[in-house]
Design an enzyme around this catalytic site. Structure first.
Site, PDB file in Angstrom:
ATOM      1  N   ILE A  12       0.851  -1.204   0.000  1.00 49.08           N
ATOM      2  CA  ILE A  12       0.000   0.000   0.000  1.00 49.08           C
ATOM      3  C   ILE A  12       0.882   1.247   0.000  1.00 49.08           C
ATOM      4  O   ILE A  12       0.582   2.242  -0.663  1.00 49.08           O
ATOM      5  CB  ILE A  12      -0.956  -0.005   1.218  1.00 49.08           C
ATOM      6  CG1 ILE A  12      -1.756  -1.321   1.264  1.00 49.08           C
ATOM      7  CG2 ILE A  12      -1.909   1.173   1.158  1.00 49.08           C
ATOM      8  CD1 ILE A  12      -2.540  -1.536   2.543  1.00 49.08           C
ATOM      9  N   ASN A  32      12.459  -0.680   6.781  1.00 46.26           N
ATOM     10  CA  ASN A  32      13.576  -1.613   7.033  1.00 46.26           C
ATOM     11  C   ASN A  32      13.598  -2.756   6.016  1.00 46.26           C
ATOM     12  O   ASN A  32      14.432  -3.652   6.111  1.00 46.26           O
ATOM     13  CB  ASN A  32      13.526  -2.155   8.472  1.00 46.26           C
ATOM     14  CG  ASN A  32      12.309  -3.034   8.734  1.00 46.26           C
ATOM     15  OD1 ASN A  32      11.501  -3.284   7.828  1.00 46.26           O
ATOM     16  ND2 ASN A  32      12.159  -3.502   9.953  1.00 46.26           N
ATOM     17  N   ASN A  35       9.705  -6.695   4.682  1.00 46.14           N
ATOM     18  CA  ASN A  35       8.695  -7.380   3.864  1.00 46.14           C
ATOM     19  C   ASN A  35       8.543  -6.692   2.507  1.00 46.14           C
ATOM     20  O   ASN A  35       7.448  -6.659   1.951  1.00 46.14           O
ATOM     21  CB  ASN A  35       7.343  -7.393   4.607  1.00 46.14           C
ATOM     22  CG  ASN A  35       6.385  -8.403   4.015  1.00 46.14           C
ATOM     23  OD1 ASN A  35       6.789  -9.491   3.586  1.00 46.14           O
ATOM     24  ND2 ASN A  35       5.110  -8.054   3.933  1.00 46.14           N
ATOM     25  N   ALA A  81       4.303   1.245   8.350  1.00 42.83           N
ATOM     26  CA  ALA A  81       5.222   0.174   8.778  1.00 42.83           C
ATOM     27  C   ALA A  81       4.600  -0.698   9.864  1.00 42.83           C
ATOM     28  O   ALA A  81       4.261  -0.220  10.943  1.00 42.83           O
ATOM     29  CB  ALA A  81       6.528   0.792   9.284  1.00 42.83           C
ATOM     30  N   SER A 124      -7.239  -0.837  10.511  1.00 41.22           N
ATOM     31  CA  SER A 124      -7.840  -1.945   9.764  1.00 41.22           C
ATOM     32  C   SER A 124      -9.263  -2.187  10.243  1.00 41.22           C
ATOM     33  O   SER A 124      -9.594  -1.918  11.410  1.00 41.22           O
ATOM     34  CB  SER A 124      -6.987  -3.192  10.024  1.00 41.22           C
ATOM     35  OG  SER A 124      -7.702  -4.347   9.650  1.00 41.22           O
ATOM     36  N   TYR A 149      -2.263  -9.537  15.792  1.00 34.07           N
ATOM     37  CA  TYR A 149      -2.161  -8.489  14.763  1.00 34.07           C
ATOM     38  C   TYR A 149      -3.300  -7.481  14.944  1.00 34.07           C
ATOM     39  O   TYR A 149      -3.082  -6.270  15.028  1.00 34.07           O
ATOM     40  CB  TYR A 149      -2.215  -9.104  13.352  1.00 34.07           C
ATOM     41  CG  TYR A 149      -2.473  -8.051  12.290  1.00 34.07           C
ATOM     42  CD1 TYR A 149      -1.466  -7.166  11.906  1.00 34.07           C
ATOM     43  CD2 TYR A 149      -3.737  -7.911  11.693  1.00 34.07           C
ATOM     44  CE1 TYR A 149      -1.713  -6.169  10.960  1.00 34.07           C
ATOM     45  CE2 TYR A 149      -3.984  -6.930  10.752  1.00 34.07           C
ATOM     46  CZ  TYR A 149      -2.971  -6.065  10.383  1.00 34.07           C
ATOM     47  OH  TYR A 149      -3.217  -5.081   9.460  1.00 34.07           O
ATOM     48  N   LYS A 153      -3.522  -3.264  16.322  1.00 33.71           N
ATOM     49  CA  LYS A 153      -4.153  -2.092  15.691  1.00 33.71           C
ATOM     50  C   LYS A 153      -5.063  -1.373  16.697  1.00 33.71           C
ATOM     51  O   LYS A 153      -5.093  -0.145  16.750  1.00 33.71           O
ATOM     52  CB  LYS A 153      -4.964  -2.514  14.458  1.00 33.71           C
ATOM     53  CG  LYS A 153      -4.120  -3.078  13.319  1.00 33.71           C
ATOM     54  CD  LYS A 153      -3.235  -2.017  12.678  1.00 33.71           C
ATOM     55  CE  LYS A 153      -2.351  -2.568  11.588  1.00 33.71           C
ATOM     56  NZ  LYS A 153      -1.312  -1.645  11.131  1.00 33.71           N
ATOM     57  N   PHE A 218     -11.706 -21.411   2.268  1.00 37.94           N
ATOM     58  CA  PHE A 218     -11.922 -21.879   3.639  1.00 37.94           C
ATOM     59  C   PHE A 218     -13.383 -21.695   4.049  1.00 37.94           C
ATOM     60  O   PHE A 218     -13.769 -20.629   4.501  1.00 37.94           O
ATOM     61  CB  PHE A 218     -10.979 -21.140   4.600  1.00 37.94           C
ATOM     62  CG  PHE A 218      -9.529 -21.407   4.298  1.00 37.94           C
ATOM     63  CD1 PHE A 218      -8.951 -22.638   4.617  1.00 37.94           C
ATOM     64  CD2 PHE A 218      -8.749 -20.447   3.667  1.00 37.94           C
ATOM     65  CE1 PHE A 218      -7.622 -22.896   4.323  1.00 37.94           C
ATOM     66  CE2 PHE A 218      -7.412 -20.695   3.368  1.00 37.94           C
ATOM     67  CZ  PHE A 218      -6.850 -21.924   3.694  1.00 37.94           C
ATOM     68  N   ARG A 231     -16.129 -10.054   1.910  1.00 36.35           N
ATOM     69  CA  ARG A 231     -15.278  -8.939   2.346  1.00 36.35           C
ATOM     70  C   ARG A 231     -15.507  -7.741   1.437  1.00 36.35           C
ATOM     71  O   ARG A 231     -15.998  -7.889   0.312  1.00 36.35           O
ATOM     72  CB  ARG A 231     -13.788  -9.328   2.263  1.00 36.35           C
ATOM     73  CG  ARG A 231     -13.378 -10.476   3.165  1.00 36.35           C
ATOM     74  CD  ARG A 231     -13.354 -10.063   4.625  1.00 36.35           C
ATOM     75  NE  ARG A 231     -12.983 -11.161   5.508  1.00 36.35           N
ATOM     76  CZ  ARG A 231     -13.858 -11.980   6.128  1.00 36.35           C
ATOM     77  NH1 ARG A 231     -15.155 -11.848   5.952  1.00 36.35           N
ATOM     78  NH2 ARG A 231     -13.428 -12.932   6.943  1.00 36.35           N
TER      79      ARG A 231
HETATM   80  N1  LIG Z   1      -2.860  -5.244   3.047  1.00 34.47           N
HETATM   81  C1  LIG Z   1      -3.962  -5.275   3.762  1.00 34.47           C
HETATM   82  O1  LIG Z   1      -4.873  -6.033   3.456  1.00 34.47           O
HETATM   83  C2  LIG Z   1      -4.135  -4.364   4.964  1.00 34.47           C
HETATM   84  C3  LIG Z   1      -5.411  -4.220   5.538  1.00 34.47           C
HETATM   85  C4  LIG Z   1      -5.563  -3.395   6.646  1.00 34.47           C
HETATM   86  C5  LIG Z   1      -4.459  -2.719   7.168  1.00 34.47           C
HETATM   87  N2  LIG Z   1      -3.231  -2.893   6.595  1.00 34.47           N
HETATM   88  C6  LIG Z   1      -2.087  -2.170   7.177  1.00 34.47           C
HETATM   89  O2  LIG Z   1      -1.531  -1.337   6.184  1.00 34.47           O
HETATM   90  C7  LIG Z   1      -0.128  -1.207   6.371  1.00 34.47           C
HETATM   91  C8  LIG Z   1       0.593  -1.531   5.085  1.00 34.47           C
HETATM   92  O3  LIG Z   1       0.241  -2.841   4.687  1.00 34.47           O
HETATM   93  P1  LIG Z   1       0.834  -3.521   3.374  1.00 34.47           P
HETATM   94  O4  LIG Z   1      -0.178  -4.481   2.897  1.00 34.47           O
HETATM   95  O5  LIG Z   1       1.349  -2.483   2.463  1.00 34.47           O
HETATM   96  O6  LIG Z   1       2.024  -4.344   4.018  1.00 34.47           O
HETATM   97  P2  LIG Z   1       3.546  -4.514   3.534  1.00 34.47           P
HETATM   98  O7  LIG Z   1       4.137  -5.579   4.374  1.00 34.47           O
HETATM   99  O8  LIG Z   1       3.612  -4.649   2.070  1.00 34.47           O
HETATM  100  O9  LIG Z   1       4.158  -3.099   3.949  1.00 34.47           O
HETATM  101  C9  LIG Z   1       4.611  -2.826   5.250  1.00 34.47           C
HETATM  102  C10 LIG Z   1       5.979  -2.193   5.113  1.00 34.47           C
HETATM  103  O10 LIG Z   1       6.465  -1.860   6.422  1.00 34.47           O
HETATM  104  C11 LIG Z   1       7.833  -2.244   6.508  1.00 34.47           C
HETATM  105  N3  LIG Z   1       8.107  -2.461   7.942  1.00 34.47           N
HETATM  106  C12 LIG Z   1       7.580  -3.390   8.766  1.00 34.47           C
HETATM  107  N4  LIG Z   1       8.082  -3.247  10.007  1.00 34.47           N
HETATM  108  C13 LIG Z   1       8.949  -2.198   9.961  1.00 34.47           C
HETATM  109  C14 LIG Z   1       9.771  -1.566  10.931  1.00 34.47           C
HETATM  110  N5  LIG Z   1       9.861  -2.011  12.183  1.00 34.47           N
HETATM  111  N6  LIG Z   1      10.509  -0.502  10.540  1.00 34.47           N
HETATM  112  C15 LIG Z   1      10.465  -0.049   9.258  1.00 34.47           C
HETATM  113  N7  LIG Z   1       9.721  -0.621   8.293  1.00 34.47           N
HETATM  114  C16 LIG Z   1       8.956  -1.685   8.654  1.00 34.47           C
HETATM  115  C17 LIG Z   1       7.948  -3.488   5.634  1.00 34.47           C
HETATM  116  O11 LIG Z   1       9.263  -3.715   5.186  1.00 34.47           O
HETATM  117  C18 LIG Z   1       7.010  -3.135   4.482  1.00 34.47           C
HETATM  118  O12 LIG Z   1       7.693  -2.441   3.460  1.00 34.47           O
HETATM  119  C19 LIG Z   1       0.212  -2.103   7.549  1.00 34.47           C
HETATM  120  O13 LIG Z   1       0.230  -1.317   8.721  1.00 34.47           O
HETATM  121  C20 LIG Z   1      -0.948  -3.071   7.586  1.00 34.47           C
HETATM  122  O14 LIG Z   1      -1.150  -3.590   8.872  1.00 34.47           O
HETATM  123  C21 LIG Z   1      -3.049  -3.681   5.504  1.00 34.47           C
END
Ligand SMILES: NC(=O)c1ccc[n+]([C@@H]2O[C@H](COP(=O)([O-])OP(=O)(O)OC[C@H]3O[C@@H](n4cnc5c(N)ncnc54)[C@H](O)[C@@H]3O)[C@@H](O)[C@H]2O)c1
Length: 340
Positions: A12, A32, A35, A81, A124, A149, A153, A218, A231
């Site tokens: 995102i 960092n 992921n 992050a 979320s 998780y 949040k 599932f 969803r």
């Molecule tokens: N993808 C979904 O379905 C979804 C839904 C609801 C909420 N979210 C939230 O949105 C955010 C982004 O999600 P995403 O799907 O892009 O995930 P993602 O894993 O692709 O992105 C998260 C990023 O944060 C970085 N990161 C993690 N821990 C870190 C730390 N300690 N220091 C620095 N960087 C760190 C990772 O390297 C990654 O680039 C997250 O907070 C996630 O919980 C995602």
């Protein structure tokens, strides 16, 4: 205006960085890469023709964060992050609480030290827990999510609320995402999960591209339209635009202090079977699947009431389900191994 985007190299985050740059904001990404890959940012740079400052660092490391706030004149922070795998969070809960909760507290402390007040948090739909009826509305009391998780949040939302009460200047927005899918229409950036995908669409796309044999659905005996879970799927570019809308809202409301929550979703529930059908129709790729037993912790159905974001942020999810499928497939077929 310079915006610090934590986790900006992720799924995102990278789409939001692109949208911010195209909306005239300057961006510093702090990630960092636990992921993600820096390649996503190189591609955003290519797509926008704009420079992204990138700092590799960890939100749990105050020294690294301090250096960033000293180096750049940050006016707002968009905080993506986090670790986000629901199943994994039950196996290593301490790591999730440390990263997601302690990391956010650390970030807020450094922001406070540098007098930066504008904060947009990736929350979320999971914060509504199992207690609330659908559609979810921001005025509902937060629930008790079943996973560490989800709990992380809820905890961060509580941290923001308490901090706002104690501070005369904190301006926080909590964006409660529903289910983002899809990819930028260029097919250059998209979701690149490490290992076995936890989310439905990356899994479906990997079956279509021949990387996985079959999708597991599932449960087909939920009390929903066709028995599978429902969803609220929204296009990741709509979600990215929601962040720009939230930032614009903060800029336009300079008297605002405190915390506001906004749901970002379409307002419609779509079932797993319907997603598989929509993907097959949009891509002409058959998806093999098995029906597996229900997964612990999965709710039958939830979707957003998105009226508040529609009316106050002037934001709406506009891209269709077909659009989401076509963009997912363009990204996956152009990049069968993700950013590798
Ligand atoms: N993808 C979904 O379905 C979804 C839904 C609801 C909420 N979210 C939230 O949105 C955010 C982004 O999600 P995403 O799907 O892009 O995930 P993602 O894993 O692709 O992105 C998260 C990023 O944060 C970085 N990161 C993690 N821990 C870190 C730390 N300690 N220091 C620095 N960087 C760190 C990772 O390297 C990654 O680039 C997250 O907070 C996630 O919980 C995602």
């Amino acid at each position: 205006m310079k915006v610090l985007v934590t986790g900006g190299a992720g799924y995102i985050g990278s789409h939001t960085v692109l949208t911010l740059l195209n909306s005239g904001y300057d961006v510093v990404v702090f990630d960092n890469l636990c992921n993600s890959s820096e390649e996503s940012l190189k591609r955003v740079n290519k797509l926008t023709g704009k420079t992204i400052e990138f700092v590799k660092g960890d939100i749990c490391n105050a020294t690294q964060l301090n250096t960033v706030f000293e180096q750049f004149e940050i006016k707002a922070v968009i905080h993506f992050a986090a670790l986000k795998a629901v199943g994994e969070s039950t196996e290593i809960p301490l790591r999730y609480y440390h990263n997601n909760v302690h990391g956010t507290v650390c970030l807020l402390e450094v922001m406070q030290k540098h007098n930066v007040q504008n904060f947009i948090f990736s929350s979320s739909a999971t914060v509504y827990g199992e207690e609330n009826d659908v559609p979810y509305v921001e005025t509902m009391k937060l629930g008790t999510p079943s996973s560490p998780y989800g709990a992380s949040k809820v905890m961060v939302e509580r941290v923001m609320a308490d901090f706002a009460i104690s501070s005369s200047s904190f301006r926080g927005i909590s964006l409660r995402y529903f289910n983002p899918i899809g990819a930028h229409e260029s097919g250059e950036i998209g979701e690149d999960p490490k290992g076995i995908p936890n989310n439905l669409l990356p899994y479906v796309a990997q079956v279509a591209v021949g990387k996985r044999e079959k999708l597991n659905i599932f449960g087909d005996d939920y009390p929903t339209t066709d028995g599978s879970c429902e969803r609220d799927y929204l296009h990741v570019m709509d979600l990215a635009e929601g962040h720009v809308a939230a930032l614009n809202w903060l800029n336009a409301n300079d008297q605002f202090k405190g915390v506001e929550a906004f749901n970002l979703g379409t307002g419609n529930g779509v079932s797993v079977f319907a997603i598989v059908k929509a993907f097959e129709q949009a891509t002409q790729k058959p998806i093999a699947f098995d029906v597996a037993p229900r997964r612990a912790g999965d709710l039958p159905a939830f979707w957003a009431d998105a009226d508040k974001a529609n009316s106050q942020l002037n934001w709406q999810a506009t891209r269709s389900l077909e659009h989401m499928m076509i963009d997912t497939w363009r990204w996956q077929s152009n990049n069968p191994n993700g950013y590798e």
